[in-house]
Write a protein that holds these residues in place. Structure first.
Motif, PDB file in Angstrom:
ATOM      1  N   TRP A 265      -9.175  -1.073 -34.570  1.00  0.00           N
ATOM      2  CA  TRP A 265      -9.199  -0.589 -33.130  1.00  0.00           C
ATOM      3  C   TRP A 265      -8.957   0.731 -32.967  1.00  0.00           C
ATOM      4  O   TRP A 265      -8.234   1.575 -33.924  1.00  0.00           O
ATOM      5  N   ARG A 267      -7.116   3.870 -30.003  1.00  0.00           N
ATOM      6  CA  ARG A 267      -6.153   3.680 -28.876  1.00  0.00           C
ATOM      7  C   ARG A 267      -6.267   5.218 -28.336  1.00  0.00           C
ATOM      8  O   ARG A 267      -6.100   6.095 -29.328  1.00  0.00           O
ATOM      9  N   ALA A 333      -4.977  -7.958 -25.986  1.00  0.00           N
ATOM     10  CA  ALA A 333      -6.440  -7.518 -25.861  1.00  0.00           C
ATOM     11  C   ALA A 333      -7.468  -7.307 -26.864  1.00  0.00           C
ATOM     12  O   ALA A 333      -8.638  -7.438 -27.000  1.00  0.00           O
ATOM     13  N   LEU A 337     -10.939  -8.970 -26.298  1.00  0.00           N
ATOM     14  CA  LEU A 337     -11.941  -8.066 -25.784  1.00  0.00           C
ATOM     15  C   LEU A 337     -13.174  -8.399 -26.822  1.00  0.00           C
ATOM     16  O   LEU A 337     -13.132  -8.505 -28.115  1.00  0.00           O
ATOM     17  N   GLN A 341     -15.835  -3.165 -26.772  1.00  0.00           N
ATOM     18  CA  GLN A 341     -15.843  -2.727 -25.355  1.00  0.00           C
ATOM     19  C   GLN A 341     -14.486  -2.058 -24.940  1.00  0.00           C
ATOM     20  O   GLN A 341     -13.436  -2.495 -25.828  1.00  0.00           O
ATOM     21  N   THR A 342     -14.344  -1.179 -24.177  1.00  0.00           N
ATOM     22  CA  THR A 342     -13.136  -0.651 -23.750  1.00  0.00           C
ATOM     23  C   THR A 342     -12.248  -1.289 -22.728  1.00  0.00           C
ATOM     24  O   THR A 342     -12.700  -2.050 -21.947  1.00  0.00           O
ATOM     25  N   SER A 343     -10.966  -1.409 -23.139  1.00  0.00           N
ATOM     26  CA  SER A 343     -10.111  -2.284 -22.241  1.00  0.00           C
ATOM     27  C   SER A 343      -9.826  -1.498 -21.112  1.00  0.00           C
ATOM     28  O   SER A 343     -10.090  -0.388 -20.800  1.00  0.00           O
ATOM     29  N   GLN A 344      -9.002  -2.426 -20.341  1.00  0.00           N
ATOM     30  CA  GLN A 344      -8.411  -2.104 -19.022  1.00  0.00           C
ATOM     31  C   GLN A 344      -7.212  -0.904 -19.256  1.00  0.00           C
ATOM     32  O   GLN A 344      -7.011  -0.811 -20.399  1.00  0.00           O
ATOM     33  N   LYS A 356      -9.442   0.112 -27.743  1.00  0.00           N
ATOM     34  CA  LYS A 356     -11.078  -0.309 -27.988  1.00  0.00           C
ATOM     35  C   LYS A 356     -11.242  -1.112 -29.442  1.00  0.00           C
ATOM     36  O   LYS A 356     -10.650  -0.588 -30.198  1.00  0.00           O
TER      37      LYS A 356
END
Length: 416
Positions: A265, A267, A333, A337, A341-344, A356
């Motif tokens: 991922w 960040r 997440a 996820l 896709q990009t997280s909140q 992500k």
């Protein structure tokens, strides 16, 4: 390799003699070993001048509780372990005033094992230790080394005794001839290479500097190889397993091949402190969000805006398993996820974070095909170890052993 030739020769001679021949001993003992009588040992104790049969098995060397190390005497801890049982140490000190090279520490089927047989391999290091240690500590060191290595030497002597009482004189002579050739053609060149010399004479000089000699190296080699080769033939173990057998072992230990879900991922982390507080950090966060919504690359923005430790690597993190992150919401997440896709925005105690998922692997088990070869080798090794233990147990059962020290067998403790 000549060692392999010796192994084949051993098979041949044992097939002629019969490997299960009951050895002829002067005082055969059936059932469990008799009590180890100190009085009998004293009667057998002989004054002997340097019968040093040196072991080059230095895998278990002295460091505290005899942990593995490159050299037992380069370690700053070269005394007996401070964690060892105090009563045991006290008993040793009372019964052994001084452990000389000529002291008999055990009798194995009538053959004495001297202190020099057990720790002669450490002569050079022991001489150095003697110069910098108080006499009492030095004696404790010698005792600790003898106690640690005694069992291996007893078992080696049991194998040699069995071999000598099983094989005929001409067969023993033939094996000795092959062992001598193996020492001259393989072991000497090996020693020369290890010690950085180019001739046997240079090797002898180098060994002498360390309190060793080619003669003792040869004696040690002959004893070790005799025992090892005899054991390799005597301990009959299964050397191959069918696919079905290996698969059954795999299924019965399937938990050993489980792996958790994991994710790779990126960040973007915006620290409150770095931007003068949470309210000011919101302004930076808004700018990042707008650029993400405009389609700018997540990694490029991480490189520019993130305060995290991986910012220079575009915020990328390697494979991360469940339970690895302190921020539980962020971790959740990573496994919920959709990939890419990009997280909140996650609000933590000290930062805003956006993540992500690049890639993810669900929990599962390593496929059988990936571990079959290694697992089969493990099964072969286990079978050999079991056969070795069973062979030694049989030799212990009919042996006459007296020892001034305790040593452990598989299922009993033998004391003096």
């Amino acid at each position: 390799m000549r060692y392999a030739q010796i192994y084949l020769l051993m098979i041949a001679v044992l097939s002629i003699t019969g490997c299960e021949t009951t050895p002829k001993v002067d005082n055969p003992v059936l059932g469990p070993p008799p009590p180890r009588l100190e009085s009998a040992l004293k009667q057998q104790k002989l004054e002997h001048t340097q019968m040093a049969s040196r072991s080059d098995d230095r895998k278990n060397i002295l460091e505290g509780d005899f942990e593995e190390s490159g050299n037992p005497f380069e370690s700053p801890i070269i005394t007996a372990s401070s964690n060892s049982d105090a009563s045991t140490t006290s008993a040793i000190d009372e019964s052994v005033e001084e452990l000389k090279d000529s002291t008999v520490v055990a009798m194995v089927n009538g053959t004495p094992l001297f202190v020099s047989d057990i720790i002669g391999v450490y002569d050079f290091q022991l001489k150095q230790a003697e110069q910098r240690m108080p006499p009492e500590e030095y004696q404790k060191l010698r005792i600790a080394l003898v106690k640690r290595d005694l069992k291996n030497h007893i078992e080696r002597q049991l194998l040699i005794h069995e071999m000598k009482t099983t094989l005929k004189k001409e067969q023993l002579e033939m094996l000795q001839e092959h062992l001598v050739k193996a020492f001259e053609e393989e072991r000497i060149p090996e020693l020369q290479k290890n010690m950085g010399v180019s001739s046997p004479q240079e090797l002898e000089d180098k060994l002498n500097q360390q309190g060793r000699s080619l003669y003792f190296e040869k004696e040690m080699f002959m004893r070790q190889q005799s025992a090892l080769q005899f054991m390799s033939v005597k301990a009959k173990a299964k050397n191959d397993f069918s696919r079905e057998e290996v698969l059954a072992r795999y299924k019965s230990n399937i938990q050993d091949y489980a792996y958790p879900a994991k994710a790779r991922w990126q960040r973007i982390r915006i620290s409150y402190a770095k931007h003068g507080g949470k309210e000011k950090a919101v302004g930076v966060l808004d700018e990042v969000i707008h650029k993400l919504q405009a389609g700018e690359d997540f990694g490029t923005l991480a490189e520019k805006y993130s305060d995290g430790p991986r910012a220079e690597k575009k915020g990328q993190w390697g494979w991360t398993g469940r339970g690895s992150l302190a921020e539980t919401e962020v971790e959740a997440a990573l496994f919920e996820l959709p990939i890419g896709q990009t997280s909140q925005v996650f609000e933590t105690d000290n930062s805003f974070q956006i993540v992500k998922v690049i890639d993810r692997k669900e929990a599962g088990h390593t496929p059988f095909a990936d571990v079959q070869t290694k697992l089969e080798q493990t099964m072969v090794n286990d079978a050999r170890m079991k056969a070795t233990r069973e062979t030694l147990d049989k030799l212990y059962d009919k042996a006459i052993i007296e020892s001034m020290f305790e040593y452990e067998t598989e299922d009993e403790k033998v004391t003096k």
